[in-house]
Motif scaffolding. Structure first.
Motif, PDB file in Angstrom:
ATOM      1  N   ASP A 106       0.865  -1.181   0.000  1.00  0.00           N
ATOM      2  CA  ASP A 106       0.000   0.000   0.000  1.00  0.00           C
ATOM      3  C   ASP A 106       0.902   1.231   0.000  1.00  0.00           C
ATOM      4  O   ASP A 106       0.989   1.977   0.969  1.00  0.00           O
ATOM      5  CB  ASP A 106      -0.914  -0.026   1.229  1.00  0.00           C
ATOM      6  N   LYS A 107       1.591   1.428  -1.137  1.00  0.00           N
ATOM      7  CA  LYS A 107       2.547   2.526  -1.302  1.00  0.00           C
ATOM      8  C   LYS A 107       2.317   3.199  -2.649  1.00  0.00           C
ATOM      9  O   LYS A 107       1.793   2.579  -3.587  1.00  0.00           O
ATOM     10  CB  LYS A 107       3.998   2.017  -1.268  1.00  0.00           C
ATOM     11  N   ASP A 108       2.753   4.430  -2.735  1.00  0.00           N
ATOM     12  CA  ASP A 108       2.698   5.136  -4.017  1.00  0.00           C
ATOM     13  C   ASP A 108       3.722   4.542  -4.982  1.00  0.00           C
ATOM     14  O   ASP A 108       4.717   3.927  -4.569  1.00  0.00           O
ATOM     15  CB  ASP A 108       2.982   6.625  -3.821  1.00  0.00           C
ATOM     16  N   ASP A 109       3.485   4.745  -6.278  1.00  0.00           N
ATOM     17  CA  ASP A 109       4.446   4.305  -7.291  1.00  0.00           C
ATOM     18  C   ASP A 109       5.800   4.962  -7.040  1.00  0.00           C
ATOM     19  O   ASP A 109       5.884   6.093  -6.537  1.00  0.00           O
ATOM     20  CB  ASP A 109       3.959   4.673  -8.692  1.00  0.00           C
ATOM     21  N   HIS A 110       6.847   4.241  -7.428  1.00  0.00           N
ATOM     22  CA  HIS A 110       8.200   4.765  -7.205  1.00  0.00           C
ATOM     23  C   HIS A 110       9.042   4.520  -8.440  1.00  0.00           C
ATOM     24  O   HIS A 110       9.160   3.390  -8.927  1.00  0.00           O
ATOM     25  CB  HIS A 110       8.847   4.083  -5.997  1.00  0.00           C
ATOM     26  N   GLU A 111       9.650   5.585  -8.968  1.00  0.00           N
ATOM     27  CA  GLU A 111      10.564   5.476 -10.104  1.00  0.00           C
ATOM     28  C   GLU A 111      11.990   5.526  -9.596  1.00  0.00           C
ATOM     29  O   GLU A 111      12.348   6.393  -8.800  1.00  0.00           O
ATOM     30  CB  GLU A 111      10.330   6.604 -11.101  1.00  0.00           C
ATOM     31  N   ARG A 112      12.807   4.593 -10.058  1.00  0.00           N
ATOM     32  CA  ARG A 112      14.197   4.534  -9.615  1.00  0.00           C
ATOM     33  C   ARG A 112      14.951   5.758 -10.131  1.00  0.00           C
ATOM     34  O   ARG A 112      15.022   5.964 -11.348  1.00  0.00           O
ATOM     35  CB  ARG A 112      14.874   3.268 -10.132  1.00  0.00           C
ATOM     36  N   PRO A 113      15.560   6.549  -9.248  1.00  0.00           N
ATOM     37  CA  PRO A 113      16.298   7.738  -9.711  1.00  0.00           C
ATOM     38  C   PRO A 113      17.452   7.389 -10.649  1.00  0.00           C
ATOM     39  O   PRO A 113      17.750   8.128 -11.584  1.00  0.00           O
ATOM     40  CB  PRO A 113      16.818   8.358  -8.407  1.00  0.00           C
ATOM     41  N   SER A 114      18.099   6.247 -10.391  1.00  0.00           N
ATOM     42  CA  SER A 114      19.255   5.866 -11.206  1.00  0.00           C
ATOM     43  C   SER A 114      18.863   5.202 -12.520  1.00  0.00           C
ATOM     44  O   SER A 114      19.693   5.028 -13.410  1.00  0.00           O
ATOM     45  CB  SER A 114      20.158   4.913 -10.422  1.00  0.00           C
ATOM     46  N   GLU A 115      17.592   4.809 -12.660  1.00  0.00           N
ATOM     47  CA  GLU A 115      17.143   4.116 -13.867  1.00  0.00           C
ATOM     48  C   GLU A 115      15.785   4.688 -14.298  1.00  0.00           C
ATOM     49  O   GLU A 115      14.746   4.081 -14.031  1.00  0.00           O
ATOM     50  CB  GLU A 115      17.035   2.611 -13.613  1.00  0.00           C
ATOM     51  N   PRO A 116      15.778   5.841 -14.922  1.00  0.00           N
ATOM     52  CA  PRO A 116      14.519   6.451 -15.359  1.00  0.00           C
ATOM     53  C   PRO A 116      13.713   5.497 -16.242  1.00  0.00           C
ATOM     54  O   PRO A 116      14.268   4.809 -17.108  1.00  0.00           O
ATOM     55  CB  PRO A 116      14.977   7.682 -16.150  1.00  0.00           C
ATOM     56  N   GLY A 117      12.432   5.456 -15.990  1.00  0.00           N
ATOM     57  CA  GLY A 117      11.564   4.569 -16.757  1.00  0.00           C
ATOM     58  C   GLY A 117      11.197   3.298 -16.037  1.00  0.00           C
ATOM     59  O   GLY A 117      10.184   2.671 -16.357  1.00  0.00           O
ATOM     60  N   ARG A 118      12.017   2.907 -15.054  1.00  0.00           N
ATOM     61  CA  ARG A 118      11.697   1.716 -14.263  1.00  0.00           C
ATOM     62  C   ARG A 118      10.858   2.142 -13.061  1.00  0.00           C
ATOM     63  O   ARG A 118      11.366   2.716 -12.104  1.00  0.00           O
ATOM     64  CB  ARG A 118      12.971   1.002 -13.805  1.00  0.00           C
ATOM     65  N   VAL A 119       9.577   1.852 -13.130  1.00  0.00           N
ATOM     66  CA  VAL A 119       8.632   2.306 -12.115  1.00  0.00           C
ATOM     67  C   VAL A 119       8.058   1.100 -11.378  1.00  0.00           C
ATOM     68  O   VAL A 119       7.576   0.147 -12.005  1.00  0.00           O
ATOM     69  CB  VAL A 119       7.487   3.123 -12.744  1.00  0.00           C
ATOM     70  N   LYS A 120       8.099   1.149 -10.065  1.00  0.00           N
ATOM     71  CA  LYS A 120       7.459   0.137  -9.237  1.00  0.00           C
ATOM     72  C   LYS A 120       6.018   0.572  -8.982  1.00  0.00           C
ATOM     73  O   LYS A 120       5.777   1.602  -8.361  1.00  0.00           O
ATOM     74  CB  LYS A 120       8.197  -0.016  -7.900  1.00  0.00           C
ATOM     75  N   ARG A 121       5.082  -0.230  -9.455  1.00  0.00           N
ATOM     76  CA  ARG A 121       3.659   0.088  -9.294  1.00  0.00           C
ATOM     77  C   ARG A 121       3.083  -0.858  -8.242  1.00  0.00           C
ATOM     78  O   ARG A 121       2.464  -1.883  -8.561  1.00  0.00           O
ATOM     79  CB  ARG A 121       2.947  -0.021 -10.639  1.00  0.00           C
ATOM     80  N   PHE A 122       3.276  -0.495  -6.979  1.00  0.00           N
ATOM     81  CA  PHE A 122       2.977  -1.385  -5.864  1.00  0.00           C
ATOM     82  C   PHE A 122       1.495  -1.749  -5.786  1.00  0.00           C
ATOM     83  O   PHE A 122       1.141  -2.924  -5.687  1.00  0.00           O
ATOM     84  CB  PHE A 122       3.422  -0.739  -4.549  1.00  0.00           C
ATOM     85  N   ARG A 123       0.630  -0.756  -5.805  1.00  0.00           N
ATOM     86  CA  ARG A 123      -0.799  -1.031  -5.599  1.00  0.00           C
ATOM     87  C   ARG A 123      -1.411  -1.782  -6.781  1.00  0.00           C
ATOM     88  O   ARG A 123      -2.394  -2.512  -6.609  1.00  0.00           O
ATOM     89  CB  ARG A 123      -1.559   0.275  -5.347  1.00  0.00           C
ATOM     90  N   ALA A 124      -0.864  -1.585  -7.963  1.00  0.00           N
ATOM     91  CA  ALA A 124      -1.428  -2.243  -9.157  1.00  0.00           C
ATOM     92  C   ALA A 124      -1.230  -3.753  -9.129  1.00  0.00           C
ATOM     93  O   ALA A 124      -1.925  -4.488  -9.848  1.00  0.00           O
ATOM     94  CB  ALA A 124      -0.797  -1.661 -10.425  1.00  0.00           C
ATOM     95  N   SER A 125      -0.299  -4.235  -8.300  1.00  0.00           N
ATOM     96  CA  SER A 125       0.042  -5.663  -8.331  1.00  0.00           C
ATOM     97  C   SER A 125      -1.112  -6.564  -7.919  1.00  0.00           C
ATOM     98  O   SER A 125      -1.242  -7.680  -8.429  1.00  0.00           O
ATOM     99  CB  SER A 125       1.250  -5.937  -7.433  1.00  0.00           C
ATOM    100  N   ALA A 126      -1.955  -6.107  -6.999  1.00  0.00           N
ATOM    101  CA  ALA A 126      -3.078  -6.946  -6.572  1.00  0.00           C
ATOM    102  C   ALA A 126      -4.025  -7.216  -7.736  1.00  0.00           C
ATOM    103  O   ALA A 126      -4.434  -8.361  -7.970  1.00  0.00           O
ATOM    104  CB  ALA A 126      -3.809  -6.290  -5.407  1.00  0.00           C
ATOM    105  N   GLU A 127      -4.365  -6.172  -8.485  1.00  0.00           N
ATOM    106  CA  GLU A 127      -5.255  -6.347  -9.635  1.00  0.00           C
ATOM    107  C   GLU A 127      -4.572  -7.148 -10.735  1.00  0.00           C
ATOM    108  O   GLU A 127      -5.207  -7.982 -11.400  1.00  0.00           O
ATOM    109  CB  GLU A 127      -5.692  -4.988 -10.164  1.00  0.00           C
ATOM    110  N   ARG A 128      -3.286  -6.916 -10.942  1.00  0.00           N
ATOM    111  CA  ARG A 128      -2.567  -7.668 -11.973  1.00  0.00           C
ATOM    112  C   ARG A 128      -2.541  -9.162 -11.636  1.00  0.00           C
ATOM    113  O   ARG A 128      -2.728 -10.009 -12.523  1.00  0.00           O
ATOM    114  CB  ARG A 128      -1.139  -7.137 -12.105  1.00  0.00           C
TER     115      ARG A 128
END
Length: 463
Positions: A84-106
């Motif tokens: 239950d966290k907001d999405d997070h984009e890796r500062p060192s790797e732009p474009g790689r986004v962790k979509r935590f909340r979306a995982s349950a639906e996926r």
């Protein structure tokens, strides 16, 4: 002299009718009945599509009965990492986004797909990191470890996230389809024993074996051992882990220094001995083996630092048993593929081993609106990993080289052989994925075969 057409200009040869007038009208074959439409395979009067029914002469669907059917299938997903966290984009790797909340639906959507295909599905395998979890570890320490349990307020948040995913699995999976779970490093933000009991692994175990159909066996391994962060504080296992990390990081110029990351782990001595015993038993029973773990069991199947700490010794054990066909893993979110280099006839490490090492792309980092999971189809001579979304599809030979299989070719990824032919240097030194952009001719194909003489079959030359 009058011709036949002049005598009967509107008469046509009478052909036998195999359908009633009503069905012909339903398909739009009678004047005034609407557009020309054909039914779906097996249906005779569906005006919604243009595919001919399977009964129609020339229907391509008649070939379906001649296509090979898998012995069984396995549903696969890796690194859902719900929180239950907001999405997070890796500062060192732009474009790689962790979509935590979306995982349950996926995960719910993946399980719904598995359920639709459950008739042939032997099981579903979670390759680890079902949740993201919370901790207060100091991963920057020389030897990251724990002196006490994770604080209660953080552990309770991890339990709440785990319960969300447990509910998704309970609702989504077919009643007769078991789900087996690899323990991932993020799962270990809760005690390992608690996670295994909560998820319902056989005997609440972190590593175990189960029988699959048609003389196949699944071995699930725990690659979070050895890491002192994931062992009970003050235990003998934690002390051994601390000593292992200290030794690896103190080796001057040693290979292990960069491999021992605080989020990794490996197989402890007891588990490695258990693995060898299970493979010996499988060999005696003439079984074929699929191995599942969170971290890749070969350094060729993941980026540096993302495979199991003792991957070299593990893969050496796996390569020594012919019953092992494929090893599945997660952990390294971009995914990967490899085969371990083993000694050739002269004893040099320059020949690809038999075992396929496949790392699935993370469900967590699929693009917005996307997903990542796979259905693995097991056949007599090959395994097909049919990827969905960001997951790469792969075709893997499991029979011995030189054995006629009736299948023309086997690529480690759909199109891999073509990619290797088109590349200037052939496959990379690690035996992993390659890429190419042009179409090679016969000369390039012959050159590729001759470059790989002795590596994948009889030592022959084609000219």
């Amino acid at each position: 002299m009058p011709t036949a057409s002049a005598i009967a200009p509107h008469r046509r040869p009478l052909l036998p009718s195999f359908t009633s007038r009503a069905s012909r009208v339903g398909r739009g074959r009678v004047r005034g009945a609407g557009p020309r439409c054909y039914g779906q395979p097996g249906e005779r009067n569906d005006p919604g599509t243009f595919r001919p029914s399977i009964q129609s002469v020339g229907s391509a669907d008649r070939l379906e009965v001649m296509r090979a059917k898998p012995l069984f299938t396995i549903g696969l997903f890796a690194d859902a990492q719900y929180a239950d966290k907001d999405d997070h984009e890796r500062p060192s790797e732009p474009g790689r986004v962790k979509r935590f909340r979306a995982s349950a639906e996926r995960l719910a959507e993946a399980l719904a797909d598995f359920r639709r295909k459950s008739e042939q599905m032997a099981c579903v395998v979670n390759l680890g990191d079902l949740i993201d979890g919370y901790n207060d570890d100091d991963v920057a320490a020389l030897v990251p470890t724990r002196t006490g349990p994770v604080p209660a307020h953080l552990a309770d948040k991890s339990r709440a996230d785990l319960e969300v995913m447990r509910a998704v699995i309970r609702r989504g999976v077919a009643a007769a389809t078991p789900v087996y779970h690899c323990v991932g490093n993020h799962d270990c933000n809760l005690p390992r024993e608690e996670v295994c009991a909560s998820l319902g692994n056989p005997d609440c175990a972190a590593y175990f074996g189960v029988k699959l159909p048609r003389s196949w066996r699944l071995l699930v391994l725990d690659t979070t051992e050895v890491n002192p962060r994931y062992e009970t504080p003050g235990s003998e296992a934690q002390a051994l882990g601390e000593a292992y990390v200290q030794s690896a990081k103190s080796e001057a110029g040693g290979d292990k220094r960069d491999e021992v990351k605080p989020w990794g782990g490996g197989l402890g001595p007891a588990q490695l001995a258990w693995l060898a015993k299970e493979l010996e038993a499988a060999t005696e029973r003439n079984e074929k083996v699929i191995v599942a773990s969170h971290c890749a069991l070969s350094r060729t199947a993941a980026r540096p630092g993302m495979s199991a700490w003792d991957a070299d010794s593990i893969s050496e054990t796996l390569e020594s048993f012919e019953c092992v066909k494929v090893c599945l893993a997660g952990h390294d979110h971009p995914g990967g593929y490899g085969r371990t280099l083993v000694p050739d006839r002269e004893g040099a490490y320059r020949t690809f081993g038999r075992v396929h090492y496949v790392t699935l792309e993370a469900m967590l980092e699929a693009p917005e609106g996307g997903t990542s999971y796979a259905v693995m189809e097991v056949y007599d001579h090959e395994i097909v990993v049919a990827g969905v979304g960001s997951c790469t599809s792969r075709r893997l030979r499991t029979s011995k080289r030189g054995v006629f299989t009736g299948v023309a070719s086997f690529g480690e990824r759909m199109g891999d052989v073509v990619d290797e032919i088109n590349s200037d240097d052939g496959p990379g030194p690690a035996g992993g994925d390659s890429s190419g952009a042009s179409t090679g001719g016969d000369g390039e194909l012959i050159a590729w075969i001759n470059r790989n003489r002795g590596k994948m079959g009889p030592d022959v030359e084609i000219v």
